[in-house]
Design a protein around this motif. Sequence first.
Motif, PDB file in Angstrom:
ATOM      1  N   THR A  26       2.285   1.805  -3.744  1.00 50.71           N
ATOM      2  CA  THR A  26       1.462   1.956  -4.954  1.00 50.71           C
ATOM      3  C   THR A  26       0.694   3.273  -4.985  1.00 50.71           C
ATOM      4  O   THR A  26       0.274   3.789  -3.938  1.00 50.71           O
ATOM      5  N   THR A  27       0.535   3.784  -6.194  1.00 51.29           N
ATOM      6  CA  THR A  27      -0.352   4.940  -6.411  1.00 51.29           C
ATOM      7  C   THR A  27      -1.492   4.526  -7.348  1.00 51.29           C
ATOM      8  O   THR A  27      -2.321   5.344  -7.715  1.00 51.29           O
ATOM      9  N   GLN A  33      -4.868   3.030  -8.289  1.00 48.57           N
ATOM     10  CA  GLN A  33      -6.096   2.917  -7.503  1.00 48.57           C
ATOM     11  C   GLN A  33      -6.659   1.493  -7.479  1.00 48.57           C
ATOM     12  O   GLN A  33      -7.132   1.020  -6.438  1.00 48.57           O
ATOM     13  N   TRP A  76      -4.431  -0.652  -5.286  1.00 49.14           N
ATOM     14  CA  TRP A  76      -4.676  -0.241  -3.888  1.00 49.14           C
ATOM     15  C   TRP A  76      -5.952  -0.919  -3.365  1.00 49.14           C
ATOM     16  O   TRP A  76      -5.970  -1.475  -2.256  1.00 49.14           O
ATOM     17  N   LEU A 106       0.836  -1.213   0.000  1.00 47.89           N
ATOM     18  CA  LEU A 106       0.000   0.000   0.000  1.00 47.89           C
ATOM     19  C   LEU A 106       0.864   1.254   0.000  1.00 47.89           C
ATOM     20  O   LEU A 106       0.527   2.253  -0.644  1.00 47.89           O
TER      21      LEU A 106
END
Length: 573
Positions: free
Chosen positions: A370-371, A373, A376, A367
């Motif tokens: 990562t960017t 979505q 995530w 988490l």
Amino acid sequence: MASNVEAPERWYLALLGFAEHFRTSSPPKIRLCVHCLQAVFQFKPPQRIEARTHLQLGSVLYHHTKNSELARSHLEKAWFISQQVPQFEDVKFEAASILSELFCQQNLVDSAKPLLRKAIQISQQTPYWHCRLLFQLAQLHTLEKDLVSACDLLGVGAEYARVVGSEYTRALFLLSKGMLLLMERKLGEVHPLLTLCGTIVGNPIDIHIVKPCLKQLQQCIQTISTLHDDEILPSNPADLFHWLPKEHMCVLVYLVTVMHSMQAGYLEKAQKYTDKALMQLEKLKMLDCSPILSTFQVILLEHIIMCRLVTGHKATALQEISQVCQLCQQSPRLFTNHAAQLHTLLGLYCISVNCMDNAEAQFTTALRLTTHQELWTYIVTNLASVYIREGNRHQELYSLLERINPDHNFPVSSHCLRAAAFYIRGLLSFFQGRYNEAKRFLRETLKMSNAEDLNRLTACSLVLLGHIFYVLGNHRESNNMVVPAMQLASKIPDMSVQLWSSALLKDLNKALGNTMDAHEAAQMHQNFSQQLLQDHIAACSLPEHNLISWTDGPPPVQIQAQNGPTTSLASLL
């Protein structure tokens, strides 16, 4: 007089011939090749020969040595001199293309961009190079995660290709733009674009089908990969452009097939095509060091690792996770792009061997990294399942569930992830004894997973519903859920769901007085238990098992062995 004019030309051709001979020797004799090319300058050749020789030297040094500064110097001279020579497009634009590649390799992206922009600006009368340079700048923007600029450039390329009458290259631009729009989840823009692309390549497609984007993309790529098979060169220079080499295209089609099969839960098909693709990649990597091949390999391994965990082959999955680590060690860019996925896979492995503390640590690390979505949301969903299993993390669990509420402001448009979020809520309600609420959530999951052909979620929902009806004493209804769950789990095959279903079938048949069926189910349960137990011991005994403790920095170079499994087996039995 004539002899004096011709002499440098003869010398040039002789030196060029020697240089090519040394370059193509086995093994290549690059130092001698470079000496021959450098000797050309002794004859003070005309600008055309001087520029071409600088390009050849720069290209050889860039591709075959680590002397990037000398390569850069020759390429800059080739680019500068060639701009002063009329009708010298090939040398001019090839110099710009390789020089911008070198800039990117040296992390000088701000030098590469204006160079490519200028080359694009002055190449409009040279269709092949104009298209190639547009693709190159679009790729550079994509690597920088500037997908909007990349899409704009691909749109410019598609329109340019239409104007110069190259429907083939127009389709390539549209396909590439379609992939970027998929990455941005702009599905509304993808459908018309891919339908247009299908029409261009003579393969119009009905968009009202399951997984329309993936299927359209797969079919378009397959069609394009069959074009230009003959050796007759097309008359339109813009048609000379290739999106990917045929061999790369073949791997890409396999990759798309694997992704589609994984999402639908056809894991044996996914494994079959992964094996084909990896075999093809091994052959290609012997001859081709293109970075895209390593990227394909990592993506394929990420998918097959998830397959192995579902099908009860944890030890193999762990070795393949280690293989991804090794690939990422060789390429910092690969690691940057795949670190979050790597920790997510380790988290899934930790769940499979009941190391819940390590699973939590891996998901938390993922988490942080990562960017994206969708990734995530996927990680949060799995982390929530860890908290549910632990049973004492209520505050953290409710905080997570608020962020992936499928009934309200769900963070992504993915049907699969939204269906999984309903399943997680159903699982929590089941453990809390709120059976009616659990049934509502699970029926939502079933409705969505049936509509989207998500077989694995369907099997999980059916067996959990069967468990709820069994607890409520409704044995007939429980049987109606568990039998199809078992059939579907066998088809996938999903080892954990088969274990769960066989245990339920054993108890159900006992309760219904079906002694023979109960005995058969008990035998099945015993077989699944033994397989999972043996695989669990094998996985935990591997030195790679220590990867579950890695949560910071690059992947560990060496993994120390440990003495046997240290995790509880109770959850498997």
